[in-house]
Design a protein around this motif. Sequence first.
Motif, short mmCIF file in Angstrom:
data_model
loop_
_atom_site.label_atom_id
_atom_site.label_comp_id
_atom_site.label_asym_id
_atom_site.label_seq_id
_atom_site.Cartn_x
_atom_site.Cartn_y
_atom_site.Cartn_z
N GLY A 1 0.79 -1.22 0.00
CA GLY A 1 0.00 0.00 0.00
C GLY A 1 0.82 1.26 0.00
N GLY A 2 2.14 1.18 -0.15
CA GLY A 2 2.98 2.36 -0.14
C GLY A 2 4.27 2.10 0.61
N THR A 3 4.71 3.09 1.37
CA THR A 3 5.95 3.01 2.12
C THR A 3 5.67 3.28 3.60
OG1 THR A 3 7.21 3.79 0.21
CG2 THR A 3 8.29 3.91 2.36
N ALA A 4 6.16 2.40 4.46
CA ALA A 4 6.00 2.56 5.89
C ALA A 4 7.33 2.97 6.51
CB ALA A 4 5.51 1.26 6.52
N LEU A 5 7.27 3.81 7.52
CA LEU A 5 8.46 4.25 8.23
C LEU A 5 8.67 3.34 9.43
CD1 LEU A 5 10.76 6.31 8.52
CD2 LEU A 5 9.22 7.68 9.95
N VAL A 6 9.82 2.69 9.46
CA VAL A 6 10.16 1.75 10.53
C VAL A 6 11.24 2.38 11.39
CG1 VAL A 6 10.98 -0.56 11.09
CG2 VAL A 6 9.56 -0.20 9.07
N ARG A 7 10.92 2.67 12.63
CA ARG A 7 11.91 3.14 13.59
C ARG A 7 12.43 1.94 14.37
NH1 ARG A 7 8.95 8.48 16.25
NH2 ARG A 7 9.13 9.83 14.42
N TYR A 8 13.75 1.86 14.47
CA TYR A 8 14.32 0.69 15.13
C TYR A 8 15.54 1.09 15.95
CZ TYR A 8 17.92 0.66 11.45
OH TYR A 8 18.95 1.00 10.60
N ALA A 9 15.94 0.20 16.84
CA ALA A 9 17.12 0.38 17.67
C ALA A 9 18.15 -0.67 17.28
CB ALA A 9 16.78 0.25 19.15
N ALA B 1 19.61 -5.63 15.70
CA ALA B 1 18.63 -4.56 15.51
C ALA B 1 17.24 -5.12 15.78
CB ALA B 1 18.71 -3.98 14.10
N PHE B 2 16.39 -4.30 16.38
CA PHE B 2 15.04 -4.76 16.73
C PHE B 2 14.08 -3.59 16.68
CE2 PHE B 2 16.92 -3.34 20.69
CZ PHE B 2 15.90 -2.64 21.30
N CYS B 3 12.79 -3.91 16.59
CA CYS B 3 11.71 -2.92 16.67
C CYS B 3 10.39 -3.66 16.81
CB CYS B 3 11.68 -2.01 15.43
SG CYS B 3 10.89 -2.73 13.99
N ASP B 4 9.36 -2.92 17.11
CA ASP B 4 8.00 -3.45 17.12
C ASP B 4 7.45 -3.31 15.71
OD1 ASP B 4 5.42 -4.23 17.58
OD2 ASP B 4 4.87 -2.46 18.76
N LYS B 5 7.43 -4.40 14.98
CA LYS B 5 7.01 -4.34 13.57
C LYS B 5 5.54 -4.00 13.42
CE LYS B 5 10.49 -7.61 11.84
NZ LYS B 5 10.69 -8.90 11.12
N GLY B 6 4.73 -4.35 14.40
CA GLY B 6 3.31 -4.04 14.31
C GLY B 6 2.64 -4.76 13.14
N PRO B 7 2.00 -4.01 12.22
CA PRO B 7 1.32 -4.67 11.09
C PRO B 7 2.27 -5.32 10.10
CG PRO B 7 1.29 -2.28 10.82
CD PRO B 7 1.82 -2.55 12.20
N LEU B 8 3.57 -5.07 10.22
CA LEU B 8 4.55 -5.68 9.30
C LEU B 8 5.23 -6.89 9.92
CD1 LEU B 8 6.28 -2.41 7.96
CD2 LEU B 8 4.31 -3.62 7.03
N ALA B 9 4.55 -7.55 10.85
CA ALA B 9 5.16 -8.67 11.56
C ALA B 9 5.54 -9.80 10.63
CB ALA B 9 4.22 -9.16 12.66
N ARG B 10 4.76 -9.99 9.57
CA ARG B 10 5.07 -11.09 8.65
C ARG B 10 6.15 -10.72 7.64
NH1 ARG B 10 -0.34 -12.83 5.91
NH2 ARG B 10 -0.51 -10.58 5.73
N GLN C 1 8.57 3.31 23.46
CA GLN C 1 7.96 2.43 22.46
C GLN C 1 7.97 3.09 21.09
OE1 GLN C 1 7.05 -0.52 23.57
NE2 GLN C 1 6.05 -1.43 21.81
N ALA C 2 7.76 4.41 21.04
CA ALA C 2 7.72 5.11 19.76
C ALA C 2 9.08 5.19 19.10
CB ALA C 2 7.15 6.52 19.95
N LEU C 3 10.15 5.06 19.88
CA LEU C 3 11.50 5.12 19.31
C LEU C 3 11.86 3.88 18.51
CD1 LEU C 3 13.49 6.70 22.28
CD2 LEU C 3 12.75 7.82 20.18
N ALA C 4 11.15 2.79 18.72
CA ALA C 4 11.51 1.53 18.04
C ALA C 4 10.25 0.78 17.65
CB ALA C 4 12.40 0.68 18.93
N ARG C 5 9.46 1.37 16.76
CA ARG C 5 8.28 0.68 16.26
C ARG C 5 7.90 1.25 14.90
NH1 ARG C 5 2.92 2.69 19.60
NH2 ARG C 5 2.96 4.88 18.96
N THR C 6 7.10 0.50 14.19
CA THR C 6 6.62 0.93 12.88
C THR C 6 5.60 2.04 13.04
OG1 THR C 6 6.98 -1.28 11.98
CG2 THR C 6 5.52 0.17 10.75
N VAL C 7 5.79 3.12 12.30
CA VAL C 7 4.87 4.25 12.37
C VAL C 7 3.68 3.96 11.46
CG1 VAL C 7 4.59 6.73 12.00
CG2 VAL C 7 6.77 5.82 12.86
N THR C 8 2.49 3.90 12.03
CA THR C 8 1.27 3.63 11.29
C THR C 8 0.30 4.77 11.50
OG1 THR C 8 0.34 2.38 13.13
CG2 THR C 8 1.54 1.14 11.44
#
Length: 530
Positions: free
Chosen positions: A100-108, A119-128, A455-462
């Motif tokens: 559906g476009g481009t997602a911004l992934v914040r990670y540590a 490196a890790f982050c909360d992928k959220g809807p991009l878990a797969r 949490q916002a520093l290392a998760r997918t921005v939706t």
Amino acid sequence: MTLRFRGRLAPHLFAAVIAAVAAGVCARIAQAALGAPVPWLVAALAAGGAVLLWRYLGVYGRDGVAVDEHGIRALAGGGTIAWDEVRTLRLCAHPHATGGGTALVRYAALERDGGPALAFCDKGPLARHRIVTAHGPLADVAESGLLLALLAERLELPELLPPPAAPTAAAPAAPELPMPAVLDRRVSAGGLCLPALCAGGQRDPPRAPFSTLRTSYGIWPLVAKLGPKLATGVGQLWKAVATGAKTFKLGTAAVSLGAYSLLLSWPSAVALMVMIAWHEYGHVHAMRRCGVPVRGIYFIPFLGGAAVHEAPIPDRAQQAYVALNGPLWGFYLTLVPLVAFFATGQAHPWLAVCAALWAALNLFNLLPILPLDGGRALSSIAFSIHSGLGLALACGTLVAGLALTIATKLGLLALVLAVGALEFATEVAATQRRECLLALQCAPDLEFAWWHRLQALARTVTQGQDTPRALGQEQATFERSRAVLRGRSMSSRQLAVFAAGYVALTAALVGVIAALRHVPGADLIHGLLR
């Protein structure tokens, strides 16, 4: 002690439930079109189990991060990175192309002298999705904020740690860190700290003593004395009726009554609704005695009802008390038609049928399957012994429920198991978060604003994740996790009392059904029990 930070289990269970429903519908359609006996229930359970096994072994079980006193490692493979090898914690942003476009992934990302480490982050809807950055593939960590807090303690990063809670001043707002940011600190020595649980718990409010009524001669003095008391009694009765109308969601009750009337006669539907309402009010009574605010009683067509509370119940003894009070109140109400049947010389068989039906409903709720009352009570007992035993018992009850569903071919039980699977995912997430909070020295000072910032520093921005409603849901989840730390496990005496109470209540309900096995109508319920 090893802490495992993984992604969310609920999406994988939800995918398995969807696959099971789709397979069951397709099997039903094939049965109607071909006229062949297609075991739709077996097909649904097989499809759901296969999808769950694939998602668990292929995605959930292989993704995440493990932390212990020696270092940190990725669950997907690779060796352990010792704490003294880590030099830098880098906060980065990575654009990831999706359908559906481009997602911004914040990670540590952790870096060592030889290059990127993990490196890790909360992928959220991009878990797969497999997201590969300049620091390598990302590990999915649902509790990325708590993992950042744990790393901040190990790496001595005050920018990420909350200040000590001041008794007279509110905690300041979390500082805005630039993206990307580099936090470079040497690793501190020592192992993970496991602070003790807070000895929480609530006591029942003191009860006012019963007032005495003094009488005097004459009607007018009696009226003068009883008048205010009668007025007060009427006011309290009206208040109780208003509270009951607010507690019971009458709209859902009307829908459920209509649904049961389509399958049963209206007297049977009314009797069924009376028991469901009484049973659920037993839970409400127990919640209020434990000081838990109640949202209300909701009736669900063909699935019974649910007493919903607004605050978590962290105390394991209170959890078992609330769970068993529903069947206990149901047993008390079952005694009314049972005693009336024998007191009238067994002249009214419908009283026996009513008592047997009510006993069977409460006995069904005592099955050791989540989310039924028996499953919740036994889970509370098991979690009081050990969290691993609790999760194993909860998983075992789901497996036993699957076997019972296949043996009895009850589609209704399959729906109950679907709800229980989602509740099991919630219990897994709560257990993981509790272990993470126990490993943090700053857990007593960690407020929602700081946790949300981490949490916002290392998760997918939706889109829509920072709306007031979403923030309210996140804060409620965080507060429930904090409440777990204030909870207590059962003592040895409480374990024995609740276990014996469960067995005795089950035996009493079975005894009611067995005592009425000679009555036409009630014998059908006894035969089903056999």
